[in-house]
Scaffold this active site. Sequence first.
Site, mmCIF file in Angstrom:
data_model
loop_
_atom_site.group_PDB
_atom_site.id
_atom_site.type_symbol
_atom_site.label_atom_id
_atom_site.label_comp_id
_atom_site.label_asym_id
_atom_site.label_seq_id
_atom_site.Cartn_x
_atom_site.Cartn_y
_atom_site.Cartn_z
ATOM 1 N NE ARG A 10 40.718 34.263 40.068
ATOM 2 C CZ ARG A 10 41.542 33.699 39.204
ATOM 3 N NH1 ARG A 10 41.063 33.004 38.190
ATOM 4 N NH2 ARG A 10 42.845 33.809 39.343
ATOM 5 C CD GLU A 58 31.016 38.613 26.497
ATOM 6 O OE1 GLU A 58 32.226 38.409 26.705
ATOM 7 O OE2 GLU A 58 30.568 39.094 25.422
ATOM 8 C CG PHE A 83 33.356 41.179 29.184
ATOM 9 C CD1 PHE A 83 33.732 42.360 28.565
ATOM 10 C CD2 PHE A 83 34.332 40.236 29.461
ATOM 11 C CE1 PHE A 83 35.056 42.602 28.231
ATOM 12 C CE2 PHE A 83 35.658 40.467 29.129
ATOM 13 C CZ PHE A 83 36.031 41.646 28.517
ATOM 14 C CG HIS A 109 38.540 38.294 36.489
ATOM 15 N ND1 HIS A 109 38.027 37.044 36.794
ATOM 16 C CD2 HIS A 109 39.840 38.096 36.134
ATOM 17 C CE1 HIS A 109 38.963 36.125 36.620
ATOM 18 N NE2 HIS A 109 40.080 36.739 36.237
ATOM 19 C CG ASP A 117 43.509 41.870 32.486
ATOM 20 O OD1 ASP A 117 44.659 41.589 32.098
ATOM 21 O OD2 ASP A 117 42.653 41.009 32.754
ATOM 22 N NE ARG A 167 43.358 38.053 37.839
ATOM 23 C CZ ARG A 167 44.312 38.609 37.125
ATOM 24 N NH1 ARG A 167 44.382 39.926 37.028
ATOM 25 N NH2 ARG A 167 45.214 37.880 36.499
#
Length: 312
Positions: A10, A58, A83, A109, A117, A167
């Site tokens: 990223r 989104e 998402f 991610h 998470d 990530r």
Amino acid sequence: MIVKETKALRIAYGETLVELGAQREDIVVLDADLAHATTTYLFGEKYKERFFNVGIAEQNMMGVAAGLAITGFTPIASTFAIFGTGRAYEQVRNTICYPKLNVKLALTHSGVTVGEDGGSHQSIEDISLMRGIPNMTVIVPCDAIQMKKALIAAVNMEGPVYLRVARPPSPVFTDENESFEIGKANVMKDGKDVAIFATGLMVYEALTAAEELAKQGIDAAVVNVHTIKPIDKDVIVSMARKTKKIISVEEHSVIGGLGSAIAEVLSEEKPVKLKRIGVQDLFGQSGTPDQLLEHYGLTSANIMKTAKAMLK
């Protein structure tokens, strides 16, 4: 295999966006209120007039990206993979892919290496969702060097592209001079006993496994499948004919991802023994990236174990 450094894909993505922004005024970047996590903020700081934070919306972001594409821009939309491929699936399908608009989705991610998470944020079905949509190209870079090549290739082709971006910091091990062509896998190591097809962060694990297997007299090929769709049928069939044994490795569900794509090719072209290493139809859970990779068997040790079992 020489590891040059560790660097998150990223981070390489954000840095490459800035470089592309200087070269092409048609490039615009959108983010859904996660710019520091996706690193699109680097582009936003440099080119404020071409950066759009649409907020936690989104689905709307995909519609805005579609509109920008229709008016001649090359939009690159970013958020977390869960998402962008899940919450906004219908908009990606009907607003971007159905009319075949020139929108690039660089979604970060991805996979279980999101870590703490937990399962709600760990996309282990995103490749399956995206490769099932007509007109969509699916690319999964394996390190920071390939991330840069992949983004450049994506913006230079016409049509929808999904770039799956990891990530955590990870080893940088590919050659800057190595070719990158969408739809053409890279044979990282040739071999005659078994062929390991890997994608994303699992390419490094596959190469590590192959090096250890060589010490035990097992000659394993390693193929970096950076493009899941269109899949490189030629290299799959070639390795199947040579080794008669195939292993797929992915940080994704074994349903609908790399393993499924390879199985589809083998079933029609060259049926041979195939073992799929990935998340076995389970959700993710909270833990560090290393703990989760170990838990789901996404390690060089498990690749070695699988290869040796196939050769018995």
